[in-house]
Design an enzyme around this catalytic site. Structure first.
Site, PDB file in Angstrom:
ATOM      1  N   LYS A 157      94.299  36.238 -26.018  1.00  0.00           N
ATOM      2  CA  LYS A 157      93.939  37.605 -25.673  1.00  0.00           C
ATOM      3  C   LYS A 157      92.417  37.747 -25.654  1.00  0.00           C
ATOM      4  O   LYS A 157      91.690  37.017 -26.306  1.00  0.00           O
ATOM      5  CB  LYS A 157      94.541  38.592 -26.680  1.00  0.00           C
ATOM      6  CG  LYS A 157      96.065  38.509 -26.806  1.00  0.00           C
ATOM      7  CD  LYS A 157      96.767  38.987 -25.540  1.00  0.00           C
ATOM      8  CE  LYS A 157      98.285  39.033 -25.726  1.00  0.00           C
ATOM      9  NZ  LYS A 157      98.919  37.719 -25.761  1.00  0.00           N
ATOM     10  N   ASP A 158      91.968  38.743 -24.926  1.00  0.00           N
ATOM     11  CA  ASP A 158      90.556  38.973 -24.677  1.00  0.00           C
ATOM     12  C   ASP A 158      89.792  39.330 -25.953  1.00  0.00           C
ATOM     13  O   ASP A 158      90.329  39.962 -26.854  1.00  0.00           O
ATOM     14  CB  ASP A 158      90.442  40.126 -23.669  1.00  0.00           C
ATOM     15  CG  ASP A 158      89.206  40.041 -22.808  1.00  0.00           C
ATOM     16  OD1 ASP A 158      88.228  39.409 -23.240  1.00  0.00           O
ATOM     17  OD2 ASP A 158      89.217  40.616 -21.712  1.00  0.00           O
ATOM     18  N   ARG A 159      88.522  38.942 -26.003  1.00  0.00           N
ATOM     19  CA  ARG A 159      87.657  39.345 -27.107  1.00  0.00           C
ATOM     20  C   ARG A 159      87.229  40.802 -26.968  1.00  0.00           C
ATOM     21  O   ARG A 159      87.330  41.577 -27.907  1.00  0.00           O
ATOM     22  CB  ARG A 159      86.416  38.449 -27.169  1.00  0.00           C
ATOM     23  CG  ARG A 159      85.413  38.908 -28.222  1.00  0.00           C
ATOM     24  CD  ARG A 159      84.127  38.098 -28.203  1.00  0.00           C
ATOM     25  NE  ARG A 159      84.325  36.746 -28.686  1.00  0.00           N
ATOM     26  CZ  ARG A 159      84.229  35.661 -27.933  1.00  0.00           C
ATOM     27  NH1 ARG A 159      83.976  35.767 -26.632  1.00  0.00           N
ATOM     28  NH2 ARG A 159      84.403  34.465 -28.449  1.00  0.00           N
ATOM     29  N   ASP A 186      86.606  38.542 -20.881  1.00  0.00           N
ATOM     30  CA  ASP A 186      86.369  37.241 -21.502  1.00  0.00           C
ATOM     31  C   ASP A 186      87.509  36.268 -21.270  1.00  0.00           C
ATOM     32  O   ASP A 186      87.552  35.594 -20.266  1.00  0.00           O
ATOM     33  CB  ASP A 186      86.110  37.472 -22.990  1.00  0.00           C
ATOM     34  CG  ASP A 186      86.037  36.221 -23.811  1.00  0.00           C
ATOM     35  OD1 ASP A 186      85.236  35.365 -23.446  1.00  0.00           O
ATOM     36  OD2 ASP A 186      86.760  36.109 -24.792  1.00  0.00           O
ATOM     37  N   LYS A 214      85.783  48.410 -20.054  1.00  0.00           N
ATOM     38  CA  LYS A 214      85.359  47.790 -21.307  1.00  0.00           C
ATOM     39  C   LYS A 214      84.019  48.308 -21.798  1.00  0.00           C
ATOM     40  O   LYS A 214      83.234  47.568 -22.392  1.00  0.00           O
ATOM     41  CB  LYS A 214      85.324  46.265 -21.190  1.00  0.00           C
ATOM     42  CG  LYS A 214      86.677  45.660 -20.889  1.00  0.00           C
ATOM     43  CD  LYS A 214      86.625  44.158 -21.050  1.00  0.00           C
ATOM     44  CE  LYS A 214      88.009  43.569 -20.858  1.00  0.00           C
ATOM     45  NZ  LYS A 214      88.039  42.141 -21.131  1.00  0.00           N
TER      46      LYS A 214
END
Length: 352
Positions: free
Chosen positions: A80-82, A347, A22
């Site tokens: 879902k992830d940020r 996250d 990320k």
């Protein structure tokens, strides 16, 4: 609490190196897999949305504002992830209304890729799977050893731990859950209540799975186990014959662990003894879950990694592509390979 305390031991030994995940949103891509053909008409407008730097709830709020509707009329299958580039479906209930102008919702962080009408809203957990493309950058490790481990994982799967993101920063969600449980209280806000109850259940599951990873039984059926297929929430008891079912060897069938709720473990034998012992050791959390009216459910202990492929686009980058069932964590695969260098946050997980 650290990762080892929140999850448990790795299945295949120590990490084989270090890498970053990320560093950019493109390093963590998620595509929701939804096997629902749209009818082409109806009061629900379905939207295929690409977003970056936004979690699912933030995107839903933006769509609701642009459409001029209340947030509760916007639905989605999973969170879902940020810190990621994600593509997922949303639906907006618009009875008797034309398609709204949603241009105000769109910018560099949110794009509507396609849309269509359907007779029903999108339900939580309706998606069949999540497809992942991960880029591990700044990679330091032996590629031959990494390749061998990935080949093993493709054949044998990994422990289906709930990832650290379920527990918040340094396990803060679990600390909150323990505080409420100790006071025999529940948070008033529904979202907080759901988050903390899920945290407590996930921790009890991880403790059971950690014990079975430690003794080597996490991917083996034993008499008394409750078995389930990869994509099924139903389960059945394992007797001697079931323990040699060939579907276990091809990763279609798996032993399960408890998603704790009312009553003792429905498993038998050594499995029940382990699960009840851990529940008794965490009796405050267990009793809190029971008082909250949670029902006992099961989750597979072993996670098969679907369509796993990998390559090295640069000498210090490992790119992974794979598919996971809903509710499973991509980061637990990464954990079996390398230690992560702090860069971005993992996250909110794909929890539905």
């Amino acid at each position: 609490m650290n990762e080892l305390e929140l999850l448990g031991p790795r299945a295949y030994g120590d990490a084989l190196g270090r890498a970053a995940l990320k560093a950019t949103a493109e390093d963590f891509q998620v595509d929701e897999v939804l096997d629902i053909p749209l009818s082409g008409d109806g009061e629900h407008l379905w939207l295929w949305v690409e977003k970056r730097g936004l979690n699912t709830v933030e995107a839903a709020r933006r769509l609701a504002r642009a459409a001029g509707v209340q947030l509760r009329t916007v639905s989605y299958a999973g969170l879902k992830d940020r810190q990621a580039l994600t593509r997922q479906w949303f639906s907006i209930q618009l009875p008797g209304k034309a398609d709204p102008d949603l241009s105000a919702a769109q910018d560099a962080t949110l794009q509507i890729l396609k849309s269509g009408r359907h007779k029903r809203k999108l339900q939580r957990g309706a998606h069949a799977a999540n497809g992942f493309t991960l880029r591990l950058t700044q990679l330091e490790g032996d590629k031959e050893a990494l390749n061998q481990r990935l080949e093993t994982i493709a054949l044998q799967g990994i422990p289906n731990y709930f990832g650290v993101q379920r527990f918040g920063y340094q396990g803060g969600n679990l600390g909150e859950a323990r505080d409420y449980a100790g006071r025999k209280a529940l948070p008033e806000q529904r979202a907080v209540r759901s988050r903390l109850l899920s945290t407590a259940r996930s921790y009890l599951f991880n403790r059971v799975l950690a014990a079975r990873v430690a003794d080597g039984s996490w991917q083996k059926a034993q008499v008394g186990d409750l078995l389930a297929f990869t994509d099924s929430r139903s389960f059945f008891p394992a007797d001697v014959d079931e323990c040699s079912d060939p579907r276990l060897a091809i990763l279609d069938l798996h032993p399960t662990g408890p998603q704790w709720g009312e009553g003792p473990s429905p498993a038998g034998g050594a499995t029940a003894a382990l699960e009840n012992a851990i529940a008794n050791d965490e009796s405050v959390l267990r009793d809190w879950l029971v008082r909250a009216g949670m029902e006992h459910e099961r989750r597979i202990l072993r996670l098969p990694i679907g369509r796993l492929t990998w390559h090295y686009p640069e000498p210090d980058i490992l790119q992974l592509e794979f598919v996971l069932p809903p509710g499973c964590f991509a980061t637990v695969l990464v954990r079996e390979l390398v230690d992560l260098v702090p860069v971005g946050q993992t996250d909110s997980p794909c929890v539905f």
